[in-house]
Each structure stands twice: as structure tokens, then as C-alpha cells.
Design a protein around this motif. Sequence first.
Motif, PDB file in Angstrom:
ATOM      1  N   THR A 259       7.338   6.086  -1.763  1.00 36.61           N
ATOM      2  CA  THR A 259       6.115   5.531  -1.179  1.00 36.61           C
ATOM      3  C   THR A 259       5.662   6.440  -0.050  1.00 36.61           C
ATOM      4  O   THR A 259       6.409   6.661   0.910  1.00 36.61           O
ATOM      5  CB  THR A 259       6.379   4.121  -0.594  1.00 36.61           C
ATOM      6  N   TYR A 260       4.465   6.974  -0.185  1.00 34.29           N
ATOM      7  CA  TYR A 260       3.915   7.784   0.903  1.00 34.29           C
ATOM      8  C   TYR A 260       3.030   6.895   1.767  1.00 34.29           C
ATOM      9  O   TYR A 260       2.112   6.248   1.259  1.00 34.29           O
ATOM     10  CB  TYR A 260       3.107   8.956   0.352  1.00 34.29           C
ATOM     11  N   VAL A 261       3.341   6.844   3.045  1.00 33.08           N
ATOM     12  CA  VAL A 261       2.609   5.981   3.965  1.00 33.08           C
ATOM     13  C   VAL A 261       1.774   6.852   4.894  1.00 33.08           C
ATOM     14  O   VAL A 261       2.322   7.710   5.597  1.00 33.08           O
ATOM     15  CB  VAL A 261       3.577   5.109   4.802  1.00 33.08           C
ATOM     16  N   GLU A 262       0.454   6.664   4.886  1.00 33.03           N
ATOM     17  CA  GLU A 262      -0.388   7.453   5.779  1.00 33.03           C
ATOM     18  C   GLU A 262      -0.390   6.776   7.139  1.00 33.03           C
ATOM     19  O   GLU A 262      -1.258   5.949   7.451  1.00 33.03           O
ATOM     20  CB  GLU A 262      -1.812   7.576   5.220  1.00 33.03           C
ATOM     21  N   ASP A 263       0.610   7.080   7.924  1.00 33.89           N
ATOM     22  CA  ASP A 263       0.747   6.432   9.225  1.00 33.89           C
ATOM     23  C   ASP A 263       1.637   7.284  10.135  1.00 33.89           C
ATOM     24  O   ASP A 263       2.368   8.154   9.664  1.00 33.89           O
ATOM     25  CB  ASP A 263       1.342   5.028   9.056  1.00 33.89           C
ATOM     26  N   ASP A 264       1.548   6.988  11.417  1.00 34.40           N
ATOM     27  CA  ASP A 264       2.324   7.692  12.433  1.00 34.40           C
ATOM     28  C   ASP A 264       3.815   7.332  12.293  1.00 34.40           C
ATOM     29  O   ASP A 264       4.156   6.191  11.987  1.00 34.40           O
ATOM     30  CB  ASP A 264       1.817   7.271  13.814  1.00 34.40           C
ATOM     31  N   TYR A 265       4.682   8.312  12.529  1.00 29.36           N
ATOM     32  CA  TYR A 265       6.129   8.051  12.427  1.00 29.36           C
ATOM     33  C   TYR A 265       6.568   6.909  13.330  1.00 29.36           C
ATOM     34  O   TYR A 265       7.542   6.225  13.069  1.00 29.36           O
ATOM     35  CB  TYR A 265       6.921   9.322  12.751  1.00 29.36           C
ATOM     36  N   ARG A 266       5.819   6.692  14.422  1.00 26.76           N
ATOM     37  CA  ARG A 266       6.186   5.628  15.371  1.00 26.76           C
ATOM     38  C   ARG A 266       6.062   4.246  14.755  1.00 26.76           C
ATOM     39  O   ARG A 266       6.540   3.261  15.308  1.00 26.76           O
ATOM     40  CB  ARG A 266       5.320   5.725  16.627  1.00 26.76           C
ATOM     41  N   ASN A 267       5.388   4.180  13.604  1.00 29.54           N
ATOM     42  CA  ASN A 267       5.217   2.883  12.943  1.00 29.54           C
ATOM     43  C   ASN A 267       6.182   2.663  11.785  1.00 29.54           C
ATOM     44  O   ASN A 267       6.002   1.730  10.999  1.00 29.54           O
ATOM     45  CB  ASN A 267       3.773   2.733  12.473  1.00 29.54           C
ATOM     46  N   LEU A 292      11.408   8.329  20.076  1.00 27.00           N
ATOM     47  CA  LEU A 292      11.866   8.759  18.749  1.00 27.00           C
ATOM     48  C   LEU A 292      13.314   8.342  18.541  1.00 27.00           C
ATOM     49  O   LEU A 292      13.697   7.836  17.475  1.00 27.00           O
ATOM     50  CB  LEU A 292      11.732  10.283  18.612  1.00 27.00           C
ATOM     51  N   SER A 293      14.115   8.536  19.585  1.00 29.25           N
ATOM     52  CA  SER A 293      15.529   8.175  19.512  1.00 29.25           C
ATOM     53  C   SER A 293      15.703   6.674  19.256  1.00 29.25           C
ATOM     54  O   SER A 293      16.496   6.264  18.400  1.00 29.25           O
ATOM     55  CB  SER A 293      16.198   8.576  20.827  1.00 29.25           C
ATOM     56  N   ALA A 294      14.936   5.872  19.981  1.00 31.47           N
ATOM     57  CA  ALA A 294      15.015   4.414  19.807  1.00 31.47           C
ATOM     58  C   ALA A 294      14.567   4.020  18.401  1.00 31.47           C
ATOM     59  O   ALA A 294      15.166   3.147  17.766  1.00 31.47           O
ATOM     60  CB  ALA A 294      14.140   3.722  20.846  1.00 31.47           C
ATOM     61  N   LEU A 295      13.537   4.705  17.908  1.00 27.75           N
ATOM     62  CA  LEU A 295      13.050   4.417  16.562  1.00 27.75           C
ATOM     63  C   LEU A 295      14.141   4.679  15.526  1.00 27.75           C
ATOM     64  O   LEU A 295      14.425   3.841  14.656  1.00 27.75           O
ATOM     65  CB  LEU A 295      11.828   5.287  16.257  1.00 27.75           C
ATOM     66  N   ASN A 298      16.862   2.141  15.641  1.00 25.77           N
ATOM     67  CA  ASN A 298      16.481   0.865  15.020  1.00 25.77           C
ATOM     68  C   ASN A 298      16.459   0.917  13.508  1.00 25.77           C
ATOM     69  O   ASN A 298      16.795  -0.061  12.849  1.00 25.77           O
ATOM     70  CB  ASN A 298      15.090   0.426  15.503  1.00 25.77           C
ATOM     71  N   CYS A 299      16.042   2.059  12.954  1.00 29.54           N
ATOM     72  CA  CYS A 299      15.810   2.030  11.506  1.00 29.54           C
ATOM     73  C   CYS A 299      16.947   2.671  10.706  1.00 29.54           C
ATOM     74  O   CYS A 299      16.887   2.687   9.481  1.00 29.54           O
ATOM     75  CB  CYS A 299      14.433   2.564  11.144  1.00 29.54           C
ATOM     76  N   LEU A 300      17.998   3.143  11.380  1.00 23.99           N
ATOM     77  CA  LEU A 300      19.142   3.695  10.659  1.00 23.99           C
ATOM     78  C   LEU A 300      20.240   2.635  10.555  1.00 23.99           C
ATOM     79  O   LEU A 300      20.688   2.086  11.558  1.00 23.99           O
ATOM     80  CB  LEU A 300      19.674   4.935  11.401  1.00 23.99           C
ATOM     81  N   LYS A 301      20.668   2.352   9.322  1.00 27.76           N
ATOM     82  CA  LYS A 301      21.739   1.360   9.111  1.00 27.76           C
ATOM     83  C   LYS A 301      23.033   1.835   9.777  1.00 27.76           C
ATOM     84  O   LYS A 301      23.202   3.035  10.020  1.00 27.76           O
ATOM     85  CB  LYS A 301      21.973   1.158   7.613  1.00 27.76           C
ATOM     86  N   PRO A 302      23.964   0.913  10.042  1.00 31.33           N
ATOM     87  CA  PRO A 302      25.189   1.278  10.777  1.00 31.33           C
ATOM     88  C   PRO A 302      25.915   2.513  10.232  1.00 31.33           C
ATOM     89  O   PRO A 302      26.332   3.364  11.003  1.00 31.33           O
ATOM     90  CB  PRO A 302      26.055   0.028  10.649  1.00 31.33           C
ATOM     91  N   GLY A 303      26.042   2.647   8.927  1.00 34.27           N
ATOM     92  CA  GLY A 303      26.789   3.792   8.403  1.00 34.27           C
ATOM     93  C   GLY A 303      25.923   4.988   8.044  1.00 34.27           C
ATOM     94  O   GLY A 303      26.402   5.932   7.428  1.00 34.27           O
TER      95      GLY A 303
END
Lengths: 438, 438
Positions: A259-267, A292-295, A298-303
Motif C-alpha cells: 500500500t502506497y500512502v501519499e502522506d508525511d512519514y509523521r503520520n 522520528l525516534s518516538a514514531l 511507537n510503530c515497531l513491534k517489540p521484536g
Amino acid sequence: MAPSSAPKPPLPDKEQLQANILRLPLEHRSPDREPHSYERWLINKLMRMAGSPPIRFQLWNGDVIEPDSVEPRFTLYLTDPKALYSLVANPNLAFGDLYAAGRLEIDGDLPELMESLYRAIHSARQKWPRWLDALWRNHNPRPTGISEAKENIHHHYDLGNDFYRLWLDQAEMQYTCAYYEQADNTLEQAQLAKLEHVCRKLRLKPGMTVAEAGCGWGGLARYMARNYGVTVHAYNISREQVRYARAEAERQGLEHLVTYVEDDYRNIRGQFDAFVSVGMLEHVGKDHYPALSALISNCLKPGGLALLHSIGRNRPMLMNAWIEKRIFPGAYPPSISEFLQICEYGDFSVLDVENLRLHYAQTLTHWLDNFTASQSQITDLYDELFTRAWRLYLAGSIAAFRTGSLQLFQVVFTHGDNNQLPQSRQDLYTFPATPEGI
Amino acid sequence: MAPSSAPKPPLPDKEQLQANILRLPLEHRSPDREPHSYERWLINKLMRMAGSPPIRFQLWNGDVIEPDSVEPRFTLYLTDPKALYSLVANPNLAFGDLYAAGRLEIDGDLPELMESLYRAIHSARQKWPRWLDALWRNHNPRPTGISEAKENIHHHYDLGNDFYRLWLDQAEMQYTCAYYEQADNTLEQAQLAKLEHVCRKLRLKPGMTVAEAGCGWGGLARYMARNYGVTVHAYNISREQVRYARAEAERQGLEHLVTYVEDDYRNIRGQFDAFVSVGMLEHVGKDHYPALSALISNCLKPGGLALLHSIGRNRPMLMNAWIEKRIFPGAYPPSISEFLQICEYGDFSVLDVENLRLHYAQTLTHWLDNFTASQSQITDLYDELFTRAWRLYLAGSIAAFRTGSLQLFQVVFTHGDNNQLPQSRQDLYTFPATPEGI
């Protein structure tokens, strides 16, 4: 001039240079007047401040000024006195602008000239007086907030897919550093090997989910889906690139995975097994590293594993003014310790850093070759000024990577408490990453 | 106490614990008085501040205090009220001192207990009030100038070769992280594989010259000379280690290739094809990084590679007070960005970073197994207090690496203008680094 018995390159044919220049829409024409003695003095001074590179000057009236301590390997031709003054006042910006406008012409190999210049300036600048350092300094990059980023990216990446298709690899339109497993790999081989190398570093397995920040024309996302059976959400704010990426995924029957999302990486939202970004960090801006680090946190699973691939520096330094102004608005390549502070902010653990500096010099050499072969088509698409500017940007970048002014870092990291780590990096090297038969 | 149907571990036999403790030269004996109600409150508070680890307390009079929100997996026994007060006032220092003195006894696997504690504290400390953070903070490491370094190193590394021989690998007496290519490698295999891995990263060739800073018992220097035919100048300020290293080089007939210099790394002179330091950076101290960088810059030939191998952190953090005070005076493991600032100071280019964190947990587990097997011999060499302190240090270090409180970085770098770089890292992985048949 240094005494030497080595043969000097012949002076360029002035008529020929002028003919080349006269095709350009010039504001300033050679006045053909005699240079003043202080203009000669200024050139000598300029060359000494630049560390005495092996360059001779030929002035608007045909007069030649030889370097005073080295054998010249290149000739730099100036069409008018005003070109000289802007070069002295602000060389970082003026060199590119004058070259693009055809008011500064070069005889000799452009990447090699730039390399000589970079090397000479690198050692000379340590001795610059403070006033000169201040006069010639580069400026802070422009802001890279969500709205500004859109403009910055549009300026560069929306130049038209037809343009980039003329000189990037035919395999997956990669506009980032390739990975030359063997020195004689083709650009196509090396770009596919880069995609493979990145996938291996992420230890992708079928069924995994991946977030990609800044996906270019979508080549990595498709490669991951096609070869590793993973699901990818790939973000990009370049409309032209997303349009191409979607069409290509459809053509390859990969829409169910990519899926290509036309949006800013911050979203970027959701949680993924892997996070990857190849060639976007240069545009993020240092102020946005904590976010960026916080993002990613948040979006990386534990492993999960994350990989950032970016141009960088050996030590903090601002981007060349001309590149930041004309080519890459907002760009800032971080030093390696600034880069890894992204990992520190998020309490990540850095697993692997690889520097592919000379691979980028080689990639750019291949690009410049393709670019030169398509030069007339590019001038037809845009104009001579554009073509000259881009030729200089590519040649200057080759020089920057060859001289070590720029680096290319691939950094793999993971959550600080993740103990599901690869035993070693041996699995990256079990089979060649370069595809056979292309 | 949390309701749960899982079986709890049995309480330790008080007599048995006391018997163990009474063999120690104790200042304080169990007063056998009833604990006050505020002492119970203090323990509850302490455990909550430590993030509620799965620990129950048994007090001097036999009273048991269960944790209030988790199922206990370990029992912590306190012999006297004063032990409790020093634990509350300064747990970082007191935990180790009390354990060493036998005034704090543990029922359960020591590395696992420490791991539970580290994990609990790591998440709890984000919420500590400022006064608690200040009360429990660690302190700056003591200075590491030339004269202080001598004392610091003497304190730890001159404990006697006989002592270290009891629990380090039999192959080359390596007191640094091993490299387990396969998870089931022995300590001996993994230590030799580490030496091989380091040599490969340095791309050693016969006839090259190498400077080594902080050479331990000289195993790496001998390995490089023996297997790569290079000449090594290896520096160390531990007299005991240098004595051993020289004798061993003589025994192996390597004196013509290896020179052990009993001197501070700051006095390395000459120019070398490679610079290597395995496990010394922890003792250098952040203030001395610019000088270290300048030293490497001076003594590394233009095309040479340097490798630093060191314990590090994901983010800047002071060393645990007890370790810094009792075990490693002056020690400071840098965060990865602090580490790489060494490279930035010297305008070096970072080529390769590898994190071997879990390899150090495994190395330490092997060491602790050997240590435990030789426990009575070690107590005969020193005393019970020493043995207990070192057991805790080893177990705590296992926990620190397992929980990600500590990292192990190998960093390869070179002069910023060196273009004689390896094409890729493939050559590190062509053959196994682990020797066959040992």
C-alpha cells in the motif's frame, strides 16, 4: 607557477567554449575588456585560500592565470568580471550558479576537478581566518515541518518520472546508494543487491508487516513483497513518485501486499515487524530527530528491527549552500553521532552500522554516465541551465563521496529490551546479494 | 500479596542461611529482635520504588514480607536492621556491599534475580521523584589520568594470574566478550573466534605492523602474530598481565614478532598499519577521548584500519556505584554516540559497528559457571567476602547485558581520506571464525 616537465593540458578553445555558453540565456556577456591587476590578484588570493588546487584560470579576454605552486590539471574559464566577484564573495553558492548559467566553464573531467577542489579546500579551511570562514560559510537548512517538507520534496522529486527514468537504473528506479558486491557490478545489479542487502539486514520473513518512510518510486516495497512475501505500508509525499509506484505495483500484481500512502512519514500509524527508511533521513532535519525516534518506537513491534539508510558525515557540517538552495531544499546529512542520537532518544539498541561511502561514488558515476548519454533529451525536457546544474550536482556528489566529505550509513537497530537478536551477521553473506543473469 | 495459584518457591531454611553467613567475618549479627512496623513499611516502599520485582523479603527474626502485586520468584534475606537502612539509603552501593558481607542473602538463581531487578528498576525509574533520583544516583567515575589509571588498573587486573586462570578460557585467557558464531560454542571456541573476527575486521596481512592498547594477557597480540604473521606492539599498565604475556610469547616462540610494553596507551609511539584495543576504552574516561583520538590519528598509517571493542550503552548513563567503587575504579562505558565522537574528533570515517551484547551475556555465563566450580579455591586465595563480591559482579553483569543495560560495541574506522576500503564485509564471513577440533 611551479616548474615541471610534465606536459600541461592544452588550453581550451575559446571559440568552442563561447559557442557552448552562447547557447544559454545569459544576462552577462563577456565584455572582452582587459582584466584589472586587482582582478588577477583576487584570483591568486582565491586560489590560495582554496588550498591551491591544480587549476588555471582563463579570463573573459583570453588571458591565462596559472596556479602559483602546482601543475594545473584543469582550466576554469570565466566569461565576465561579475562572475569573478560573485565567486570571491560566496564561492559555495556562486560556483554552482555560475556553472549552471554557463558563466563558468570547465575544461577537464568534472568529477575529478571537483575532487581536486574538495581536497584542496578541506585542508586549507583549517587555516582560514575567522572573517573568511564567516564570509564563506554555508547556512542552516530551511525548515522541514510538515508543510515545508511538502515543498522541499516537491522541488526535487516531482521533477517528472520521465526525467529520472533517463538516468536511474532500469530495474527499480532507485534514487539512493547502490551496493556493489563486486567492483564491476552494473548499476542494475548493484541496485537490486542493495534491496536484497536491506531485506537481509531486516531479517524479513513471509507474513511480516513493514512500514517504509519515504519510499521513492516504491522499488524497495515491491521487492520486499515480491521476494519476501511481506506486507508493506510505504509512505511518500511526492505525488509523482506515488503515482508511479502504485501503477508499477498494479502491473506486477502486488497491490494486495503493498500500500502506497501519499502522506508525511509523521503520520505513519499502526505496529509493524520492521521499519525501514532508505534515503529520507537527509530531509528530516535534526530538530525532528526526537519525533522520528518516538514514531519508530511507537510503530515497531517489540521484536522488530529498524533500518535507516542515509547520507551522513564524519563530523557535523552544514550542507553546501548551492546544493541546499538549488537541489535539495532543507537537506542536512547528519554526522554519525548525530545519526545515532536518533537511536539514543528512543532507548534503541544499535545493532549494526555499515558505511557504503565508495559505493555511492560508484552509483553516482553510473548515474552521471547515463545522464551524460541522455543530456540532449534532458535539455529538451527542461533547459540547458537545468542540465548543467544537475551535471554539476552529480559530479560534485561523486567528488564529495570520493573525498570523504559525505558518507553513506546503513544503521540497524531495535528496541533496547529485544533479546530476539540474530546470532551474527553471517546470514547476510551466505549467498551473493547480486541477482544472477541481469 | 497477589492472589495466585502458582506454587511459590519454599522459603529458604533460615538455619542454613545463617550457617552460610556465620562463616563470614561479620560486624553485624542478627539481633533477632522484632522488626518495627515502619521497617516493614520501608521494605514495601523500597520494593514499589524498585518497580515491584518478584522478590519476597525474609527478615532477621524470620518474618516474611511478600511483594504486594507480583508472585515472588526469589527470596532476599536480611541479617540485621542496619542492612535494611543502608539498602534504602543507597541501594546501588549497599546491595553489593551487603551481599559480599553476607548480610544480604539470596535464594534463587543470582543472574535471574539481578535480571528481574534490573528490568523492574529500568521501567520504574522513569517515574521516580527528583529527590529519589538524587538520593539513589550513581557518581562520576574517579579520574583516569596517567597516575590514577595505574592504580585503577592495578586494583582489578593485578589480582593475580592464578585467580583469572581459574575461570577464564584455557585457550588465551581472554577477559573480554567472546564471539559465539553458533549458540552452542564453548567458551574456548568463542574466545578464539573473537580473536579471529577482530583480525578479519582489521584485514591483517603478513608483514603488517599493529599497535595494541590495553592487551590483557596478550592473547590477541600472540594470535595476530601466530596466525597473520604481523608484528605487534602491545601496551598494558598491568604488571601481572605483562609478565604473563611475555612468558607466554616466549614459550610460543613469538618474541621476534610481539613486543609487550609495560606503559600507558598514551605513550604509544610510531606508525602502524592497524590500531586495535579490546576492552580498554571502558577505563579511558570520556575526558580523555579527544586525546585518544589524536593518538590513533598520529599512529595509524594513511591506509590503516582501527578497531575499538568496548562495553557501551544505548544512552549516556553512569556506571553502577558498587561496580565503579569495588570492582572497576574509573570505569565508564560510553553511549554509542559518545563512543563515535572519538571518531569524529579525529576526522575518522566509521566503517563498521557491530553490537555483541548477548555474546557478552553468554561469555559471562560461562565465566560464572567456571567461577562457581572454582569457588572454594578462590576463597582460599582471598576470602569469602571477595568470592561473594565477584560472584555478584559476574551475575550482575550477565543481567546487565541480558536486559540491555550494557552493550558491547566493536567499531572499525579509518582516516577520513582513506579510499583503500574493503569492497564489502563479505570477506569476514567466507569461512567460520570458530576453530575446528577444540
